[in-house]
Scaffold this active site. Structure first.
Site, PDB file in Angstrom:
ATOM      1  CE1 TYR A  50      12.126  -2.347  -5.561  1.00  0.00           C
ATOM      2  CE2 TYR A  50      13.927  -3.930  -5.501  1.00  0.00           C
ATOM      3  CZ  TYR A  50      13.482  -2.622  -5.463  1.00  0.00           C
ATOM      4  OH  TYR A  50      14.393  -1.591  -5.348  1.00  0.00           O
TER       5      TYR A  50
HETATM    6  N1  LIG Z   1      17.859   1.013  -0.155  1.00  0.00           N
HETATM    7  C1  LIG Z   1      18.451   0.299  -1.097  1.00  0.00           C
HETATM    8  O1  LIG Z   1      19.428  -0.425  -0.834  1.00  0.00           O
HETATM    9  C2  LIG Z   1      17.968   0.346  -2.518  1.00  0.00           C
HETATM   10  C3  LIG Z   1      18.538  -0.545  -3.446  1.00  0.00           C
HETATM   11  C4  LIG Z   1      18.086  -0.512  -4.757  1.00  0.00           C
HETATM   12  C5  LIG Z   1      17.143   0.418  -5.162  1.00  0.00           C
HETATM   13  N2  LIG Z   1      16.599   1.264  -4.229  1.00  0.00           N
HETATM   14  C6  LIG Z   1      15.600   2.232  -4.693  1.00  0.00           C
HETATM   15  O2  LIG Z   1      15.964   3.518  -4.238  1.00  0.00           O
HETATM   16  C7  LIG Z   1      14.790   4.264  -3.911  1.00  0.00           C
HETATM   17  C8  LIG Z   1      14.872   4.767  -2.486  1.00  0.00           C
HETATM   18  O3  LIG Z   1      14.973   3.640  -1.606  1.00  0.00           O
HETATM   19  P1  LIG Z   1      14.909   3.779  -0.023  1.00  0.00           P
HETATM   20  O4  LIG Z   1      15.623   2.602   0.541  1.00  0.00           O
HETATM   21  O5  LIG Z   1      15.298   5.155   0.360  1.00  0.00           O
HETATM   22  O6  LIG Z   1      13.338   3.552   0.206  1.00  0.00           O
HETATM   23  P2  LIG Z   1      12.278   4.367   1.103  1.00  0.00           P
HETATM   24  O7  LIG Z   1      11.047   3.524   1.147  1.00  0.00           O
HETATM   25  O8  LIG Z   1      12.902   4.763   2.396  1.00  0.00           O
HETATM   26  O9  LIG Z   1      12.016   5.672   0.231  1.00  0.00           O
HETATM   27  C9  LIG Z   1      11.096   5.710  -0.834  1.00  0.00           C
HETATM   28  C10 LIG Z   1      10.155   6.874  -0.590  1.00  0.00           C
HETATM   29  O10 LIG Z   1       9.255   6.971  -1.706  1.00  0.00           O
HETATM   30  C11 LIG Z   1       7.988   7.375  -1.218  1.00  0.00           C
HETATM   31  N3  LIG Z   1       6.963   6.978  -2.174  1.00  0.00           N
HETATM   32  C12 LIG Z   1       6.586   5.705  -2.508  1.00  0.00           C
HETATM   33  N4  LIG Z   1       5.586   5.733  -3.411  1.00  0.00           N
HETATM   34  C13 LIG Z   1       5.324   7.046  -3.672  1.00  0.00           C
HETATM   35  C14 LIG Z   1       4.399   7.718  -4.523  1.00  0.00           C
HETATM   36  N5  LIG Z   1       3.521   7.039  -5.280  1.00  0.00           N
HETATM   37  N6  LIG Z   1       4.417   9.069  -4.539  1.00  0.00           N
HETATM   38  C15 LIG Z   1       5.296   9.776  -3.773  1.00  0.00           C
HETATM   39  N7  LIG Z   1       6.189   9.183  -2.944  1.00  0.00           N
HETATM   40  C16 LIG Z   1       6.199   7.839  -2.894  1.00  0.00           C
HETATM   41  C17 LIG Z   1       7.861   6.666   0.124  1.00  0.00           C
HETATM   42  O11 LIG Z   1       6.926   7.302   0.996  1.00  0.00           O
HETATM   43  C18 LIG Z   1       9.294   6.690   0.649  1.00  0.00           C
HETATM   44  O12 LIG Z   1       9.505   7.762   1.568  1.00  0.00           O
HETATM   45  C19 LIG Z   1      13.594   3.326  -4.160  1.00  0.00           C
HETATM   46  O13 LIG Z   1      13.083   3.591  -5.446  1.00  0.00           O
HETATM   47  C20 LIG Z   1      14.230   1.944  -4.096  1.00  0.00           C
HETATM   48  O14 LIG Z   1      13.500   1.003  -4.861  1.00  0.00           O
HETATM   49  C21 LIG Z   1      16.989   1.233  -2.935  1.00  0.00           C
END
Ligand SMILES: NC(=O)c1ccc[n+]([C@@H]2O[C@H](COP(=O)([O-])OP(=O)(O)OC[C@H]3O[C@@H](n4cnc5c(N)ncnc54)[C@H](O)[C@@H]3O)[C@@H](O)[C@H]2O)c1
Length: 302
Positions: A136
Site C-alpha cells: 500500500y
Molecule cells: N483514513 C486514513 O487514516 C488515511 C491515512 C492515510 C491516507 N489515507 C488516504 O486518504 C484517502 C481516503 O481514505 P478513507 O479512509 O476515506 O478511505 P475510503 O476507502 O473510505 O475512501 C476511498 C474512496 O475511494 C473510492 N475509490 C476507490 N477506488 C476508486 C476508483 N478507481 N474510482 C473511483 N473511486 C474509487 C472508494 O469507493 C472509497 O469510497 C485514500 O486515498 C487513503 O489511502 C487515509
C-alpha cells in the site's frame, strides 16, 4: 471536485466544502473494499458521479480544483490484493494527474504516513527518506512520484498531503478505532494485532479536512505536507480512553501483528504550520468521545 467522496474522509470533506458555500462535484466508484452500503450512507444526500478512475477520465470543465482522495486504503496489501492497490492507486491517479495537468487544474492528493515505513526519525519530517514496508505504502509513494513527474514534465499543479491515521465518525470499518468502538457498543470481542504498544499520530478527521482545504487554497505548487495530530498514543492508550469514555470494558483477543503495519508513526507537522498556519486542535480524548457517541448511537438504532 472530490474523488472518493463517498468514503470516510471524502464525505467529511464534501460536507465542509458545502458548508463554506462551495459547489462540489462528487466522484466515487463505491468499491467493495468494505460494505458499499456504508458508503451509500456516507454519501446520503449527495449527488455522486459513479466513475471508476482506473478506467474513466474526469471531466474537469468548470472545475477549480480536484481533491483526489479516491484510492485503495489499508496496509494489508501483500499477496494477490496488490493488483487492486496498483489499479485503484497508481492507475487511477495517473489518469487524474494527466487530465488535471491538461486542464490546468490543481490537484491535492491524499497520500499517507505509510510512505515512511519504520521511519529513521521520530517525529518524522517530510524530508525523511521514504521506506514503505507495505505494498500500500509503495503505491502511495508511487502516486506522489507520478504527481511530481507530471509537475516537471506537464506542469501539473499538485500538492501532496501525507495523512496520519485519521479517526472520527464514519471511520472505515477495517480501522482499529472503529473496530474498538463497535466491539464496545455491541459487547463483542476486539482482535488486537500485535502487543498494543504500537503508536500513532491520531488525527481527528475535521482537523485533517481543514488542512486539506487550506492546502487547496494556499499551498505553493509542488508542496508536500504531513497532516498529523499533535498527540501520539499507543493502541493500549486509546483502548483505555475509550473504555473510560464508554464506561465499559473491552474484551480483547490478542492476535499476531499484521505484516506491513509500522511500529510507530509520529508526524512532524511544522512545515504545514509554518506555511499554512494549520495545526491539529482536537484533543484525542475529545475526538474519541465523538467517535464513541457516533458508533453507540448507530448500534442502538433499530
Ligand atoms: N483514513 C486514513 O487514516 C488515511 C491515512 C492515510 C491516507 N489515507 C488516504 O486518504 C484517502 C481516503 O481514505 P478513507 O479512509 O476515506 O478511505 P475510503 O476507502 O473510505 O475512501 C476511498 C474512496 O475511494 C473510492 N475509490 C476507490 N477506488 C476508486 C476508483 N478507481 N474510482 C473511483 N473511486 C474509487 C472508494 O469507493 C472509497 O469510497 C485514500 O486515498 C487513503 O489511502 C487515509
Amino acid at each position: 471536485m472530490v474523488t472518493g467522496a463517498a468514503g470516510f474522509i471524502g464525505s467529511h470533506l464534501v460536507e465542509a466544502l458545502v458548508a463554506q458555500s462551495h459547489e462540489v462535484v462528487c466522484v466515487d466508484s463505491f468499491t467493495d473494499y468494505y460494505d458499499p452500503a456504508l458508503k451509500e450512507e456516507n454519501a446520503a444526500g449527495l449527488d455522486v458521479a459513479r466513475l471508476d478512475l482506473a478506467e474513466q477520465d474526469l471531466d474537469l470543465d468548470g472545475i477549480d480544483g480536484v481533491f483526489h482522495l479516491a484510492g485503495q486504503p489499508g496496509v494489508r496489501s501483500f499477496g494477490d490484493v496488490f493488483e487492486e492497490y496498483v489499479r485503484r492507486n497508481l492507475l487511477a491517479s495517473r489518469r487524474v494527474f494527466e487530465t488535471a495537468a491538461a486542464a490546468g487544474v490543481r490537484v491535492v492528493f491524499a497520500s499517507s504516513s505509510s510512505i515512511y515505513g519504520d521511519a529513521e526519525r521520530y517525529p518524522t519530517p517530510e524530508d525523511t527518506e521514504p521506506r514503505p514496508i507495505s505494498p500500500y505504502g509503495i503505491t502511495k509513494l508511487g502516486c506522489e512520484q507520478l504527481a511530481y513527474a507530471y509537475g516537471q514534465e506537464f506542469g501539473l499543479d499538485a500538492v501532496v498531503l501525507r495523512y496520519f491515521t485519521f479517526y472520527g465518525p464514519r471511520q472505515r470499518p477495517d480501522m482499529a478505532l472503529t473496530r474498538i468502538v463497535d466491539a464496545l457498543a455491541r459487547g463483542a470481542t476486539f482482535e488486537l494485532y500485535g502487543d498494543g504498544l504500537q503508536s500513532r499520530s491520531f488525527t481527528y478527521v475535521a482537523d485533517g479536512v481543514s488542512a486539506t482545504i487550506a492546502a487547496m487554497q494556499h499551498a505553493p505548487a509542488g508542496a508536500v505536507y504531513n497532516v498529523g495530530g499533535g498527540e501520539e498514543a499507543t493502541m493500549r492508550d486509546v483502548i483505555a480512553t475509550l473504555e473510560a469514555v464508554s464506561g465499559r470494558s473491552l474484551d480483547v483477543v490478542e492476535r499476531p501483528a499484521v505484516a506491513g503495519d509500522v511500529r510507530r508513526t509520529s508526524a512532524d507537522a511544522k512545515r504545514i504550520e509554518d506555511d499554512l498556519g494549520w495545526r491539529a486542535t482536537t484533543e484525542l480524548g475529545e475526538g474519541l468521545r465523538a467517535q464513541w457517541e457516533w458508533a453507540s448511537v448507530r448500534v442502538a438504532a433499530p
